[in-house]
Design a protein around this motif. Structure first.
Motif, short mmCIF file in Angstrom:
data_model
loop_
_atom_site.label_atom_id
_atom_site.label_comp_id
_atom_site.label_asym_id
_atom_site.label_seq_id
_atom_site.Cartn_x
_atom_site.Cartn_y
_atom_site.Cartn_z
N UNK A 231 -6.65 7.75 -3.08
CA UNK A 231 -7.96 7.29 -2.61
C UNK A 231 -8.12 5.80 -2.74
N UNK A 232 -7.64 5.27 -3.86
CA UNK A 232 -7.72 3.82 -4.09
C UNK A 232 -6.94 3.09 -3.00
N UNK A 233 -5.76 3.60 -2.73
CA UNK A 233 -4.92 2.98 -1.71
C UNK A 233 -5.59 3.04 -0.34
N UNK A 234 -6.17 4.20 -0.03
CA UNK A 234 -6.86 4.33 1.25
C UNK A 234 -8.05 3.39 1.35
N UNK B 239 0.83 -1.20 0.00
CA UNK B 239 0.00 0.00 0.00
C UNK B 239 0.87 1.26 0.00
N UNK B 240 2.05 1.18 0.62
CA UNK B 240 2.97 2.31 0.52
C UNK B 240 3.44 2.50 -0.91
N UNK B 241 3.70 1.38 -1.58
CA UNK B 241 4.15 1.47 -2.97
C UNK B 241 3.08 2.17 -3.80
N UNK B 242 1.82 1.76 -3.57
CA UNK B 242 0.71 2.35 -4.32
C UNK B 242 0.63 3.86 -4.05
N UNK C 101 10.94 2.74 3.11
CA UNK C 101 10.24 3.43 4.19
C UNK C 101 9.27 2.51 4.93
N UNK C 102 8.63 1.60 4.21
CA UNK C 102 7.61 0.77 4.85
C UNK C 102 8.19 -0.53 5.41
N UNK C 103 9.15 -1.08 4.72
CA UNK C 103 9.60 -2.42 5.09
C UNK C 103 10.62 -2.41 6.21
N UNK C 104 11.61 -1.51 6.12
CA UNK C 104 12.68 -1.52 7.12
C UNK C 104 12.17 -1.41 8.56
N UNK C 105 11.26 -0.45 8.84
CA UNK C 105 10.78 -0.40 10.22
C UNK C 105 10.08 -1.69 10.67
N UNK C 106 9.38 -2.36 9.73
CA UNK C 106 8.69 -3.60 10.10
C UNK C 106 9.69 -4.73 10.32
#
Lengths: 400, 329
Positions: free
Chosen positions: A288-291, A81-84, A336-341
């Motif tokens: 919006x689609x991502x949300x 979803x971050x990628x989107x 940004x999304x993967x490293x923290x996880x």
């Protein structure tokens, strides 16, 4: 097929026009030229294998990639979803050059449309909700853009930041929108149970098929998040296709011209305001689609999910990756999304490390991880000009 | 509506107090923007570090409220000095770590913004993890009063007792209110004179006007940039102590919202304009207070942002216009 064979002619031409420069370091085009020079069938096979691998990712459970502390499928969905979002913001920020610090607002409008009309105020079907969310978000993008896009550069950032906060605070303070307690029971995508897919289990370097751990194909439940990832991935591929077509079209060129020099573009007959608005609307569409996908995965949303911080993370994803290059921003979103996880084990330190990583990336890789080809070309040309003017190949120190 | 009228004086005074703090923090944004045309996103963290420095001084000295007046004044002055020093230091560090290299490379503004965002995250997190950091260097027990419950609110024990001075329209104006508003105005006047009359101030104006021409005329641009960060940091440090005297509590992540508000104030007054910063702060503080009295305090931040949006749409250069460079000598 002229690209079929790597002709020495084009190779040397490339080498002539892009001289090795002190700032660019290594020849970045090598790998991508290798790939584009492959014969067509080989290229398509390569792409096909990559796509299949991406879809299988949650089942493979590769040890170094998998997140030990959270469900890997869920993490993959978050990354997707971050990628989107990053792809959407890339249209606004990378292509049209409009700094939008309130992008989370569109994400929130999409999510809230699905939640409010699917659970709180009406019970529409999921198939109707998604297009509705997208349409409403796009309209909100136009409504927001029409007045704000007349404001110039930096101020746009602050106006959008303000609007992003206004959207969140309005949701927080309006009973009709669920206020602070949020909205539960957001409709999930409709499920069909077709077959079951087993996961792999790794012991050291050997993998065994684990028949106890299966994902039911296309059941959008609570426990197993892999299907949401597949859904998001599919949407990403569709968006990527559309993105490519837009970029290569007249619209894409108009955006690029507007970004580089608005006055010159206007003089050349590009209706810049209209194209900026279009970029804003397209960005809103994707946001919006991502949300909407986010809300229907989560099943529950509240204003806390749409903090201003998220907007800043989105911008960071785009800029870190290389604004304007879709592969770059995908890379940035993954970082940004993967490293923290991935490093949730170090829960306490991860934001500190993230901040420092942003700082280091910005300072030592200011053009982004994978900058757009145009930036690289322009940089090379700039340096050539400098070398001609100064009779030296060293970069001029702008401090004077 | 009646709430607004019945409490008009109180709303005005607290609005001005809040506005004074916004204005002083806004100066940091305005100065850096004037000189570099960059939004110094991490300035809120400069303020936050200053507020902790002030808290630590009072913790170290342990002065109970109601001490003798000279002691109280001494403690407050020490706290002010500490806050200004720490904030100024953090601002200089920020310039060194987050900006200098990018300025030299002439990198796009956006990259500088990202760099500042990264610095802002890192600084806030260091403060939020200060107990762990102290543990690392083996001083966890020694530093306990300074670093305990790092993620919670940290209270400021104001050595000065709040006393009513005089009553206007049903509201008793306190000594703290007066101190805050008066010192904010005084500092603003001092800064304005500094920019107008000193050599460094002339350098700042020259770089803001045309940095290349200034460099050709022999202005050391790097020194001016450092001075700008330092002055902004010092003002933020003062703002931190004033804020604590009135609101009494700070937090590792308190900088963010205050920073956004202060930036709003800077834009309201006309970013790059030193006098505009204080004016913008006052306008914002008052508007927030009146607005929340009219439509409910939960809409407070919405009022602030709406005001910003409306001003930018109808008067994009702010109330006083952008003019660090164009200020008359």
């Amino acid at each position: 097929m002229t690209q079929g064979k790597a002709s020495p002619d084009t190779e040397s031409a490339v080498a002539r026009t892009t001289p090795k420069s002190p700032r660019l370091g290594w020849d970045r085009g090598a790998l991508s030229r290798r790939v584009t020079n492959l014969p067509k069938p080989a290229k398509w096979t390569l792409i096909g294998v990559l796509v299949v691998l991406l879809y299988l990712l949650p089942l493979l459970e590769i040890p170094i990639l998998s997140t030990p502390d959270t469900d890997f499928g869920a993490v993959l969905f978050t990354v997707a979803s971050y990628v989107l979002v990053a792809l959407g913001l890339n249209v606004v920020l990378g292509y049209a050059g409009l700094l939008d610090l309130g992008y989370v607002g569109f994400y929130a409008v999409g999510a809230y449309t699905v939640a409010v009309l699917g659970s709180l105020q009406a019970q529409l079907s999921w198939w109707l909700l998604i297009p509705l969310a997208v349409v409403i978000t796009t309209i909100s993008g136009v409504l927001l853009g029409a007045p704000t896009l007349r404001v110039r550069g930096d101020y746009l950032a602050i106006v959008t930041l303000g609007f992003g906060e206004i959207i969140r605070l309005t949701a927080l303070n309006t009973e009709w929108l669920g206020a602070a307690k949020g909205i539960t029971g957001v409709p999930r995508p409709p499920s069909v149970e077709l077959f079951e897919l087993p996961h792999l289990q790794w012991e050291g370097a050997t993998a065994v098929i684990d028949l106890d751990d299966k994902t039911k194909f296309l059941v959008f439940g609570v426990a197993d998040q892999a299907p949401y990832y597949w859904l998001a991935l599919t949407v990403i591929f569709i968006v990527l296709g559309a993105d490519r077509m837009l970029r290569l079209s007249r619209v894409g060129r108009a955006w690029e011209a507007t970004r580089e020099d608005e006055d010159a573009a206007e003089l050349m007959g590009v209706p810049t305001f209209k194209f900026k608005l279009l970029a804003f609307a397209s960005g809103a569409f994707i946001g919006g689609l991502s949300g909407a996908l986010f809300a229907s995965r989560q099943g529950f949303i509240n204003p806390e999910s749409f903090q201003l911080l998220l907007s800043i993370l989105f911008v960071a994803a785009v800029v870190v990756g290389g604004a304007g290059n879709r592969w770059g921003v995908i890379m940035g979103a993954i970082v940004v999304a993967y490293l923290p996880e991935r490093f949730r084990g170090f829960e306490e330190w991860r934001l500190l490390v993230f901040g420092m990583a942003l700082l280091i990336l910005a300072n030592f890789r200011p053009q982004g991880l994978i900058p757009p080809r145009r930036t690289r070309r322009a940089q090379a040309v700039d340096e050539q000009l400098d070398a001609l003017e100064e009779g030296t190949d060293r970069v001029r120190d702008p401090r004077g | 509506m009646s709430f607004l009228f019945n409490n008009f004086v109180e709303l005005t005074v607290t609005g001005l107090v809040l506005g004074a703090v916004y204005g002083l923090v806004a100066l940091g944004y305005t100065l850096v923007y004037g000189v570099l045309q960059l939004i110094n996103f991490a300035h809120s963290e400069v303020w936050m570090f200053g507020s902790f420095a002030a808290v630590w001084v009072t913790v170290a000295l342990g002065v109970a409220p109601g001490s003798a007046l000279p002691v109280v004044i001494g403690v407050l002055l020490l706290a002010l000095l500490a806050a200004m020093t720490v904030s100024g230091g953090v601002a200089l560090l920020l310039e060194r770590v987050a900006y200098r290299r990018l300025i030299r490379l002439d990198a796009p503004k956006l990259v500088a913004l990202i760099s500042a965002i990264g610095a802002s995250f890192a600084l806030a997190e260091i403060m939020g993890l200060r107990d762990r950091v102290a543990g690392w260097i083996g001083l966890r027990d020694t530093l306990d009063p300074y670093v305990r419950s790092a993620r919670d609110n940290t209270r400021f024990q104001n050595p000065l007792e709040t006393e009513g001075l005089f009553t206007v329209g049903g509201y008793t104006v306190s000594n703290v209110d007066v101190i805050i508003i008066v010192s904010a105005v005084l500092m603003m006047v001092a800064l304005d004179q500094f920019i107008r009359r000193t050599r460094t101030g002339r350098g700042i104006r020259a770089v803001a006007q045309d940095s290349e021409a200034a460099a050709l005329m022999g202005v050391n641009r790097n020194r001016i940039i450092r001075a700008t960060f330092l002055v902004g940091g010092i003002m933020a440090g003062a703002a931190a102590l004033l804020y604590l005297m009135r609101f009494g509590v700070t937090r590792w992540n308190a900088g963010f919202l205050l920073g956004v508000k202060a930036f709003t104030a800077a834009v309201l007054g006309g970013i790059g304009n030193v006098r505009g910063a204080l004016l913008g702060g006052f306008v914002l503080g008052l508007a927030e207070n009146y607005g929340s009295a009219l439509i409910g305090s939960e809409w407070r931040d919405v009022v602030a942002f709406l005001l910003l949006v409306v001003i930018l749409l109808f008067r994009p250069t702010g109330l006083l216009g952008e003019s660090l460079g164009r200020a008359r000598a």
